[in-house]
Design a protein around this motif. Structure first.
Motif, PDB file in Angstrom:
ATOM      1  N   ASN A  10       0.798  -1.121   0.052  1.00  8.56           N
ATOM      2  CA  ASN A  10      -0.114  -0.151   0.038  1.00  8.56           C
ATOM      3  C   ASN A  10       0.869   1.239   0.012  1.00  8.56           C
ATOM      4  OD1 ASN A  10      -2.424  -1.525   0.599  1.00  8.56           O
ATOM      5  ND2 ASN A  10      -1.696  -1.857   2.361  1.00  8.56           N
ATOM      6  N   PRO A  11       1.072   2.004  -1.179  1.00  5.14           N
ATOM      7  CA  PRO A  11       1.838   3.182  -1.120  1.00  5.14           C
ATOM      8  C   PRO A  11       1.847   4.071  -0.111  1.00  5.14           C
ATOM      9  CG  PRO A  11       0.962   2.746  -3.262  1.00  5.14           C
ATOM     10  CD  PRO A  11       0.291   1.867  -2.275  1.00  5.14           C
ATOM     11  N   TRP A  12       0.634   4.333   0.601  1.00  9.06           N
ATOM     12  CA  TRP A  12       0.362   5.321   1.716  1.00  9.06           C
ATOM     13  C   TRP A  12       1.054   5.003   2.935  1.00  9.06           C
ATOM     14  CZ3 TRP A  12      -1.473   4.063   6.573  1.00  9.06           C
ATOM     15  CH2 TRP A  12      -2.191   2.994   6.519  1.00  9.06           C
ATOM     16  N   GLU A  13       1.478   3.399   3.021  1.00 10.60           N
ATOM     17  CA  GLU A  13       2.046   3.033   4.241  1.00 10.60           C
ATOM     18  C   GLU A  13       3.518   3.419   4.227  1.00 10.60           C
ATOM     19  OE1 GLU A  13       0.336  -0.710   6.120  1.00 10.60           O
ATOM     20  OE2 GLU A  13       0.606  -1.175   3.940  1.00 10.60           O
ATOM     21  N   VAL A  14       4.182   3.212   2.842  1.00 12.27           N
ATOM     22  CA  VAL A  14       5.604   4.169   2.753  1.00 12.27           C
ATOM     23  C   VAL A  14       5.629   5.387   3.189  1.00 12.27           C
ATOM     24  CG1 VAL A  14       7.207   4.235   1.008  1.00 12.27           C
ATOM     25  CG2 VAL A  14       5.959   2.363   1.126  1.00 12.27           C
ATOM     26  N   SER A  15       4.751   6.188   2.790  1.00 10.87           N
ATOM     27  CA  SER A  15       4.685   7.541   3.233  1.00 10.87           C
ATOM     28  C   SER A  15       4.890   7.837   4.698  1.00 10.87           C
ATOM     29  CB  SER A  15       3.462   8.449   2.376  1.00 10.87           C
ATOM     30  OG  SER A  15       3.824   8.194   0.904  1.00 10.87           O
ATOM     31  N   PHE A  16       3.744   7.176   5.286  1.00 16.12           N
ATOM     32  CA  PHE A  16       3.521   7.353   6.458  1.00 16.12           C
ATOM     33  C   PHE A  16       4.750   6.810   7.409  1.00 16.12           C
ATOM     34  CE2 PHE A  16       2.196   5.355  10.476  1.00 16.12           C
ATOM     35  CZ  PHE A  16       1.473   6.333  11.292  1.00 16.12           C
ATOM     36  N   LEU A  17       5.255   5.836   7.105  1.00 15.37           N
ATOM     37  CA  LEU A  17       6.506   5.131   7.673  1.00 15.37           C
ATOM     38  C   LEU A  17       7.826   6.122   7.335  1.00 15.37           C
ATOM     39  CD1 LEU A  17       6.161   1.505   7.076  1.00 15.37           C
ATOM     40  CD2 LEU A  17       5.746   2.599   9.333  1.00 15.37           C
ATOM     41  N   ARG A  18       7.884   6.695   6.212  1.00 14.31           N
ATOM     42  CA  ARG A  18       8.480   7.625   5.880  1.00 14.31           C
ATOM     43  C   ARG A  18       8.893   8.642   6.964  1.00 14.31           C
ATOM     44  NH1 ARG A  18      13.610   7.220   2.966  1.00 14.31           N
ATOM     45  NH2 ARG A  18      13.226   5.757   1.293  1.00 14.31           N
ATOM     46  N   GLU A  19       7.518   9.122   7.535  1.00 13.19           N
ATOM     47  CA  GLU A  19       7.788  10.281   8.495  1.00 13.19           C
ATOM     48  C   GLU A  19       7.934   9.904   9.752  1.00 13.19           C
ATOM     49  OE1 GLU A  19       6.542  13.510   7.771  1.00 13.19           O
ATOM     50  OE2 GLU A  19       6.772  12.924   5.786  1.00 13.19           O
ATOM     51  N   GLU A  20       8.148   8.720  10.053  1.00 15.32           N
ATOM     52  CA  GLU A  20       8.469   8.048  11.417  1.00 15.32           C
ATOM     53  C   GLU A  20       9.763   7.819  11.688  1.00 15.32           C
ATOM     54  OE1 GLU A  20       6.053   4.584  12.354  1.00 15.32           O
ATOM     55  OE2 GLU A  20       4.566   5.863  13.463  1.00 15.32           O
ATOM     56  N   VAL A  21      10.542   7.315  10.456  1.00  9.74           N
ATOM     57  CA  VAL A  21      11.938   6.845  10.859  1.00  9.74           C
ATOM     58  C   VAL A  21      13.017   7.763  11.151  1.00  9.74           C
ATOM     59  CG1 VAL A  21      11.349   4.880   9.081  1.00  9.74           C
ATOM     60  CG2 VAL A  21      12.444   7.095   8.243  1.00  9.74           C
ATOM     61  N   GLY A  22      12.638   9.002  10.903  1.00  7.67           N
ATOM     62  CA  GLY A  22      13.761   9.873  11.398  1.00  7.67           C
ATOM     63  C   GLY A  22      13.873  10.136  12.839  1.00  7.67           C
ATOM     64  N   ALA A  23      12.635   9.799  13.567  1.00  9.01           N
ATOM     65  CA  ALA A  23      12.748   9.688  15.054  1.00  9.01           C
ATOM     66  C   ALA A  23      13.485   8.579  15.688  1.00  9.01           C
ATOM     67  CB  ALA A  23      11.215   9.633  15.430  1.00  9.01           C
ATOM     68  N   TYR A  24      14.045   7.785  14.890  1.00 11.81           N
ATOM     69  CA  TYR A  24      14.867   6.613  15.479  1.00 11.81           C
ATOM     70  C   TYR A  24      16.130   6.982  15.675  1.00 11.81           C
ATOM     71  CZ  TYR A  24      11.499   3.054  14.737  1.00 11.81           C
ATOM     72  OH  TYR A  24      10.360   2.102  14.818  1.00 11.81           O
ATOM     73  N   PHE A  25      16.790   8.201  14.908  1.00 11.53           N
ATOM     74  CA  PHE A  25      18.089   8.671  14.834  1.00 11.53           C
ATOM     75  C   PHE A  25      18.052  10.014  16.029  1.00 11.53           C
ATOM     76  CE2 PHE A  25      17.388   6.569  10.921  1.00 11.53           C
ATOM     77  CZ  PHE A  25      18.488   5.621  11.025  1.00 11.53           C
TER      78      PHE A  25
END
Length: 266
Positions: A10-25
């Protein structure tokens, strides 16, 4: 390096997760070229892609995804975009070797889990709805939606999440992390990222004492925050890590949070 245009379910999930991953660093978590990273709960590889881009491809990634539809997409992404630097492993991690039933939500794969099933999916949908509503109220989708009254937002988001009623059950393999480190010959883990929708403690309990010194850093998304935060933090603190437990208001609405663990220098 340009942003990788990943294959997705589902393309929307990639966009959603992209917004989240920066918080891991954050909170002291850093990576240098040549790192080895374990992406536990990889989905289609969004976190792996962020790491690969951040290190300009100079990284070794082991990505774990037990659900067959997601693993197939992850493996395809590995072939097409990671230049041989990503190994897509077709099983999950747990305290012991086993087979488990995983609930898979085709229209919202990011909520798939061994801890969600037909009996608790309605409660889970309410929890996720609360989190998304809080995110919107805080401007996550811009100023306009944030002004919509909360009861209306809850109704809109709740209707959108009815897709969580459509679920498939897959019997999948899970393995202890120590067995995988031995099998793959992994001598050092520069970052252990765990996002497994409720099974975090099982993953950590699969790492034997002899292997803990190999782990330099970890970031764990913890579900059931009030119940599990201290236990997860203690696992790392007793093994020589500096631990920070962090929860923002959006995560608080969903009863989740993040534990960052960086090994203390001797």
């Amino acid at each position: 390096m340009d942003t990788i245009d990943l294959h997705s379910v589902n393309p929307w999930e990639v966009s959603f997760l992209r917004e989240e991953v920066g918080a891991y660093f954050a909170h002291g978590v850093e990576l240098a070229p040549g790192a080895t990273v374990l992406d536990v709960g990889a989905n289609v590889g969004v976190f792996s892609a962020a790491v690969y881009e951040r290190l300009d491809g100079d990284v070794r990634i082991y990505a774990f995804e037990p659900l067959p539809p997601l693993h197939a997409t992850l493996e395809r992404n590995g072939r097409d975009f990671f230049a041989g630097r990503l190994t897509a492993l077709p099983y999950g991690l747990a305290a012991a070797e086993d087979e488990l039933d995983f609930s898979y939500f085709p229209a919202a794969t990011i909520f798939s889990s061994s801890w969600r099933d037909a009996a608790n999916v309605d409660a889970e949908r309410r929890r996720v709805t609360a989190s998304i509503v809080e995110m919107i109220r805080r401007g996550g989708l811009g100023a306009g939606p944030s002004r919509v009254p909360a009861p209306i937002l809850r109704g809109i988001v709740g209707r959108k999440l009815r897709v969580m009623r459509e679920l498939e059950t897959h019997r999948v393999r899970v393995r202890p992390l120590s067995a995988v480190l031995d099998e793959q010959g992994i001598e050092r883990v520069d970052l252990l990222k765990v996002d497994v929708e409720g099974a975090e403690l099982d993953v950590l309990r699969g790492l034997e004492d002899r292997h803990w010194p190999r782990v330099a850093q970890a970031v764990v998304e913890v579900e059931g925050w009030r119940r599990n935060r201290d236990t997860v933090g203690e696992i790392f603190a007793t093994r020589g890590f500096t631990v920070e437990a962090v929860q923002d208001p959006v995560q608080e609405a969903a009863d989740i949070g993040m534990v960052f663990a960086v090994r203390r220098q001797s």
